[in-house]
Design a protein around this motif. Structure first.
Motif, mmCIF file in Angstrom:
data_model
loop_
_atom_site.group_PDB
_atom_site.id
_atom_site.type_symbol
_atom_site.label_atom_id
_atom_site.label_comp_id
_atom_site.label_asym_id
_atom_site.label_seq_id
_atom_site.Cartn_x
_atom_site.Cartn_y
_atom_site.Cartn_z
ATOM 1 N N ASN A 196 10.841 18.599 14.315
ATOM 2 C CA ASN A 196 9.536 17.969 14.468
ATOM 3 C C ASN A 196 9.725 16.579 15.040
ATOM 4 O OD1 ASN A 196 6.857 17.209 14.235
ATOM 5 N ND2 ASN A 196 6.653 17.904 12.122
ATOM 6 N N LYS A 197 9.171 16.313 16.185
ATOM 7 C CA LYS A 197 9.308 14.993 16.794
ATOM 8 C C LYS A 197 7.946 14.360 17.029
ATOM 9 C CE LYS A 197 10.575 11.357 18.668
ATOM 10 N NZ LYS A 197 9.172 10.945 18.542
ATOM 11 N N THR A 198 7.022 14.627 16.095
ATOM 12 C CA THR A 198 5.673 14.098 16.220
ATOM 13 C C THR A 198 5.616 12.664 15.716
ATOM 14 O OG1 THR A 198 4.936 16.352 15.741
ATOM 15 C CG2 THR A 198 3.257 14.637 15.775
ATOM 16 N N GLY A 199 5.775 11.697 16.608
ATOM 17 C CA GLY A 199 5.681 10.292 16.204
ATOM 18 C C GLY A 199 6.979 9.769 15.621
ATOM 19 N N PHE A 200 6.872 8.665 14.863
ATOM 20 C CA PHE A 200 8.048 8.050 14.251
ATOM 21 C C PHE A 200 8.482 8.886 13.039
ATOM 22 C CE2 PHE A 200 5.934 3.766 15.538
ATOM 23 C CZ PHE A 200 6.330 3.931 16.850
ATOM 24 N N ASP A 201 9.690 8.622 12.575
ATOM 25 C CA ASP A 201 10.209 9.344 11.416
ATOM 26 C C ASP A 201 9.750 8.676 10.123
ATOM 27 O OD1 ASP A 201 11.585 10.809 9.582
ATOM 28 O OD2 ASP A 201 13.554 9.984 10.064
ATOM 29 N N LEU A 202 8.477 8.885 9.781
ATOM 30 C CA LEU A 202 7.964 8.257 8.566
ATOM 31 C C LEU A 202 8.567 8.906 7.319
ATOM 32 C CD1 LEU A 202 4.204 7.550 9.325
ATOM 33 C CD2 LEU A 202 6.215 6.138 9.740
ATOM 34 N N ILE A 203 8.929 10.190 7.423
ATOM 35 C CA ILE A 203 9.569 10.830 6.267
ATOM 36 C C ILE A 203 10.831 10.045 5.909
ATOM 37 C CG2 ILE A 203 10.797 12.896 5.462
ATOM 38 C CD1 ILE A 203 8.863 14.564 7.142
ATOM 39 N N GLY A 204 11.636 9.747 6.918
ATOM 40 C CA GLY A 204 12.856 8.987 6.681
ATOM 41 C C GLY A 204 12.567 7.622 6.059
ATOM 42 N N LEU A 205 11.468 7.020 6.473
ATOM 43 C CA LEU A 205 11.144 5.691 5.947
ATOM 44 C C LEU A 205 10.838 5.754 4.452
ATOM 45 C CD1 LEU A 205 10.782 2.730 6.713
ATOM 46 C CD2 LEU A 205 8.384 3.208 7.180
ATOM 47 N N PHE A 206 10.169 6.833 4.022
ATOM 48 C CA PHE A 206 9.810 6.926 2.604
ATOM 49 C C PHE A 206 10.964 7.456 1.754
ATOM 50 C CE2 PHE A 206 5.671 6.372 4.494
ATOM 51 C CZ PHE A 206 5.085 5.500 3.601
ATOM 52 N N VAL A 207 11.797 8.333 2.325
ATOM 53 C CA VAL A 207 12.958 8.818 1.575
ATOM 54 C C VAL A 207 13.937 7.642 1.423
ATOM 55 C CG1 VAL A 207 14.950 10.363 1.549
ATOM 56 C CG2 VAL A 207 12.739 11.198 2.374
ATOM 57 N N GLY A 208 14.240 7.304 0.206
ATOM 58 C CA GLY A 208 15.154 6.193 -0.033
ATOM 59 C C GLY A 208 14.461 4.856 -0.187
ATOM 60 N N SER A 209 13.129 4.846 -0.250
ATOM 61 C CA SER A 209 12.421 3.559 -0.312
ATOM 62 C C SER A 209 12.200 3.081 -1.749
ATOM 63 C CB SER A 209 11.110 3.623 0.464
ATOM 64 O OG SER A 209 10.221 4.540 -0.116
ATOM 65 N N GLU A 210 12.776 3.785 -2.705
ATOM 66 C CA GLU A 210 12.834 3.324 -4.099
ATOM 67 C C GLU A 210 11.475 2.914 -4.662
ATOM 68 O OE1 GLU A 210 16.198 0.843 -5.065
ATOM 69 O OE2 GLU A 210 17.472 1.716 -3.517
ATOM 70 N N GLY A 211 10.452 3.683 -4.327
ATOM 71 C CA GLY A 211 9.129 3.444 -4.905
ATOM 72 C C GLY A 211 8.454 2.170 -4.432
ATOM 73 N N MET A 212 8.952 1.596 -3.356
ATOM 74 C CA MET A 212 8.415 0.306 -2.910
ATOM 75 C C MET A 212 7.441 0.421 -1.743
ATOM 76 S SD MET A 212 12.032 -1.669 -3.291
ATOM 77 C CE MET A 212 11.536 -3.110 -2.365
ATOM 78 N N LEU A 213 7.303 1.615 -1.170
ATOM 79 C CA LEU A 213 6.415 1.756 0.000
ATOM 80 C C LEU A 213 5.271 2.741 -0.229
ATOM 81 C CD1 LEU A 213 9.071 1.866 2.902
ATOM 82 C CD2 LEU A 213 7.826 -0.120 2.006
ATOM 83 N N GLY A 214 5.375 3.574 -1.228
ATOM 84 C CA GLY A 214 4.337 4.573 -1.471
ATOM 85 C C GLY A 214 4.796 5.485 -2.592
ATOM 86 N N ASN B 349 6.795 23.032 30.319
ATOM 87 C CA ASN B 349 7.665 23.411 29.209
ATOM 88 C C ASN B 349 7.236 22.664 27.952
ATOM 89 O OD1 ASN B 349 9.707 23.656 27.333
ATOM 90 N ND2 ASN B 349 11.363 23.249 28.774
ATOM 91 N N GLU B 350 6.559 23.387 27.047
ATOM 92 C CA GLU B 350 6.067 22.750 25.817
ATOM 93 C C GLU B 350 6.968 23.161 24.658
ATOM 94 O OE1 GLU B 350 3.983 20.587 26.421
ATOM 95 O OE2 GLU B 350 3.316 21.232 28.394
ATOM 96 N N ASP B 351 7.573 22.146 24.035
ATOM 97 C CA ASP B 351 8.553 22.406 22.967
ATOM 98 C C ASP B 351 7.899 22.459 21.589
ATOM 99 O OD1 ASP B 351 7.963 19.645 23.244
ATOM 100 O OD2 ASP B 351 9.713 19.138 22.034
ATOM 101 N N ILE B 352 6.904 23.318 21.484
ATOM 102 C CA ILE B 352 6.168 23.414 20.213
ATOM 103 C C ILE B 352 7.037 24.038 19.121
ATOM 104 C CG2 ILE B 352 3.903 23.574 21.281
ATOM 105 C CD1 ILE B 352 4.281 26.670 20.647
ATOM 106 N N VAL B 353 6.619 23.806 17.887
ATOM 107 C CA VAL B 353 7.317 24.366 16.736
ATOM 108 C C VAL B 353 6.289 25.055 15.841
ATOM 109 C CG1 VAL B 353 9.028 23.890 14.938
ATOM 110 C CG2 VAL B 353 8.692 22.250 16.782
ATOM 111 N N HIS B 420 -2.036 26.252 12.805
ATOM 112 C CA HIS B 420 -1.117 27.184 12.143
ATOM 113 C C HIS B 420 0.095 26.464 11.550
ATOM 114 C CE1 HIS B 420 -3.699 29.997 14.207
ATOM 115 N NE2 HIS B 420 -3.179 30.964 13.463
ATOM 116 N N GLY B 421 -0.087 25.197 11.235
ATOM 117 C CA GLY B 421 0.970 24.452 10.554
ATOM 118 C C GLY B 421 2.133 24.079 11.446
ATOM 119 N N GLY B 422 1.905 24.066 12.762
ATOM 120 C CA GLY B 422 2.992 23.777 13.689
ATOM 121 C C GLY B 422 3.000 22.332 14.169
ATOM 122 N N ALA B 423 3.894 22.046 15.101
ATOM 123 C CA ALA B 423 4.017 20.705 15.680
ATOM 124 C C ALA B 423 3.953 20.793 17.205
ATOM 125 C CB ALA B 423 5.336 20.059 15.261
#
Lengths: 471, 471
Positions: A196-214, B349-353, B420-423
């Motif tokens: 999934n490359k939809t936008g920035f990696d916000l998941i990564g930002l919250f994983v490891g944020s020790e309860g300080m961001l959300g 070429n659309e790299d959908i998931v 459908h829950g994709g990206a």
């Protein structure tokens, strides 16, 4: 910038909080009971601070309401999973609300066809692992505390474990998150998608944020097909450098064990004392490795590794080909911790990391530190990751005199680690335990960016205040 | 919030820029030449916009100076790696400076004892891979363009590739970064460490940020021991649903191939037309899989997989046990792309998931879309990840009438995928190509958080303006 001035702990009396929060959430979710406040004042580290009130959230809506309420009034909110952290991360240093996710403990869905499990944050990690393994799948992260820690806590600290060498840390197994932001907004990131490359990696930002961001309220975890077979080897070496050299030889030969654990002389001596000398033949270094895969592959790789260990100078080599035998070797590994505990000393377990090539230097430094400070130092842990649990063995860390000496030794340890390209924490998090060294570890620019991001996502500084970004 | 008003493109004349930047950086690093500006106006997508000037940075100090200069004057800066992106990500939509990292192309260090390589962003991915493989190690990410794309570009888009199923995307191989922030400050995150929980995951925030949050000037890449052996199978199936069902059967049986690629009927027909019918026996679905590991393991798993494929209804099965044979099968996989090109049509070429369990639904939808719009749709790609390259075959995307029809079809595709829950993108990034759908894809809360983070790290909006967070 300090968030401490924004804490209103003590300004809103507990009783008023109780009434407001009960009105907001309904009966039975809020507690002022002394024993509840006490339980929620600590984790496994040495710090303790009482919250004004404890909320047992039961849904995302509950979490959202609490944060909306607290943000408006600038009341500190410290999230708590299972409370088994090692660094004081969930200790509510500025009082206010402890928000427990313990009741949000349902496995909502396991969909092997999509390779995902959807869970609430209070699910115990070991329970998720057991549930997916029954279906022939695996959730690989395996922190030592997996029978009592929760997924939410694992996410807060980006928890690791022995099998991270091959499988990676918690972050690698989070595909989607639902997060409640400081102001109560509910955000969803990712989903049941393995790329999934939809936008920035916000998941990564919250994983490891020790309860300080959300506050994470739902996790979509990545599952992998469970390897059909595993095997282990355990070997004693004449000394630690030979064991460390063998770690290099294993990887250079193209093996990627799922786990590769090393133990030093101090720890071996303690283990011999507890278990009897016959359990560990003479030698001052010890290696454990686990491999997994297809049965034929595991069988042939065990033979290859045995030959390699011999050629590297191993003494006795123990081989486990079946699950039950493997568990016995893991049990031995756990005995290292228990043996240190049996010394009667308090173990300051520092999860430092060094570049893998510096294992010997680290252990040599530990020996020097021991001589210099008179504090015994026991090293064992994840050799493949360079993540060696370096345990300072002190008498009573709560005794101010001993604590001062111990902290001075820790300061020497962390200073050495940082000057050798290492990290002060590999998998436990910063929390309070590593707070004094975080600025030095991050550097001023990164520390500044941390604060900027914190202020952006939590402008009132209500989320877990008093931790590593505050004075 | 729009950064467009902050663009000064055209306000500072090229000549003045040339003089200032040459004074700042020295001779030979700045160009106003027409052909240079043209080359730096495009990538592999359809958008084109001329920069005012091109800077060829040669060091971190150069990058820092350019950003300090541009930030003060609010001049747009668009970073460019090798310029082979698929979504217009490095097209300088607001003019200003294109900062090329092409000259920062040195592999600074490979330290197998630490399992790391330290490289500059302009290093070609394939060159890094070749260099570490010579030492018996591997850098697994393998975007199709690896012979021409750069590591910096891979980081900008968090690039994937076929082997991500087992090995993960670019993010999993970045242990450390040096990043120049919008105001010219130089920040270091991580290092030669395989585990690190020091603060928030800023590395993750910059990986995949498409040049909008900072400029990466040095990368510490994670290496793994190169698997000693690999093998492949290719099989034709009577129809796509049977091939998709086989994907499920392979994973459910506990196999984790390094790659698992599926192809639909349209693509097979084009390949038969190009290569001859004998290359692909009759059948409307096709699977390719690669496994790797110890030689004995690969050999026995190939047999197991062959049996499994037969029991799932495969027609002809081709097995490759040696490197050269494997390369032939990968060559076949590449022919799918060339065959589509040979239709004379333009391939969008659309790299959908999609969730892995929805492969059949996706291809059925593609068939419906084809009927409804009259635009042929060819599906093939990374089945294990649910990341299916869905190619809309149009006559000439630059023709406004055709483009309007194509965009309407894309809108239907992305709407279906999201419902459908994709990206909308798995590995190419958002850039300009997916910009119209990003808000819908992220949701309002996440989109808002993206903008807040962007404003925090780049308050003047100079970094790659005109992209997915701008109007």
């Amino acid at each position: 910038m300090s968030h401490s001035s924004q804490s209103t702990s003590g300004q809103v009396p507990g009783k008023e909080l109780y009434e407001s929060l009960t009105a907001l959430l309904g009966e039975g979710k809020v507690s002022l009971a002394g024993d509840v406040l006490d339980t929620h004042s600590i984790d496994k580290w040495f710090a303790s601070h009482r919250p004004d009130i404890v909320v047992f959230a039961e849904s995302t809506a509950d979490v959202s309401k609490v944060l909306g309420f607290a943000n408006e009034r600038k009341i500190p909110v410290t999230t708590r999973g299972a409370g088994v952290g090692y660094v004081g991360g969930c200790v509510p240093m500025r009082g206010g609300i402890v928000l427990s996710t313990a009741r949000m403990n349902r496995i909502l869905e396991i969909r092997t066809e999509d390779g995902v499990a959807i869970v609430q944050p209070g699910v115990i990690t070991g329970d998720l692992q057991a549930a997916v393994r029954q279906l022939g799948w695996d959730y690989p992260p395996d922190p030592a505390s997996l029978k009592e820690c929760s997924i939410g806590g694992n996410i807060a600290t980006n928890a690791g474990g022995p099998r991270c060498l091959k499988y990676g840390v918690t972050r690698s197994y989070v595909l989607g998150l639902e997060v409640v932001l400081a102001d109560g907004r509910v955000m969803r990131c990712g989903g049941s998608l393995h790329k999934n490359k939809t936008g920035f990696d916000l998941i990564g930002l919250f994983v490891g944020s020790e309860g300080m961001l959300g506050i994470v309220t739902e996790i979509t975890a990545r599952l992998i097909p469970k390897p059909k077979s595993r095997g282990m080897l355990a070997a004693v070496f004449p000394d630690f450098p030979t064991a460390a050299k063998t770690v290099q030889a294993i990887l250079q030969a193209g093996h990627l064990p799922s786990a590769l654990e090393v133990t030093d002389a101090f720890t071996l001596a303690a283990a011999r004392k507890k278990l009897g000398a016959e359990v560990f033949p003479p030698g001052d270094g010890h290696l454990i490795m686990e491999i997994d895969g297809r049965p034929a592959a595991v069988a042939s790789e065990l033979e290859e590794l045995q030959d390699l260990l011999k050629s590297c100078g191993a003494g006795e080599i123990r081989i486990a080909r079946e699950d039950a035998e493997c568990e016995k070797i893991w049990q031995l590994r756990r005995e290292f911790s228990y043996s240190l505990r049996d010394t009667g000393l308090t173990k300051l377990n520092e999860d430092i990391v060094v570049p893998r090539g510096k294992l010997v230097e680290l252990v040599n430094f530990a020996r020097d530190l021991e001589k210099e400070t008179g504090i015994a130092v026991a090293c064992f842990g994840h050799a493949g990751d360079g993540n060696i649990h370096t345990n300072l063995m002190v008498e009573d860390y709560l005794d101010p005199v001993i604590r001062e000496r111990a902290d001075a030794a820790l300061d020497k340890l962390f200073t050495w680690v940082l000057s050798h390209g290492g990290a002060i924490t590999g998998e436990h998090g910063v929390g309070l335990a590593k707070k004094p060294w975080i600025r030095q570890a991050l550097g001023e620019v990164s520390f500044g960016v941390h604060r900027e991001i914190k202020t952006t996502l939590d402008p009132n500084g209500i989320l877990n205040p008093g931790k590593f970004l505050d004075e």
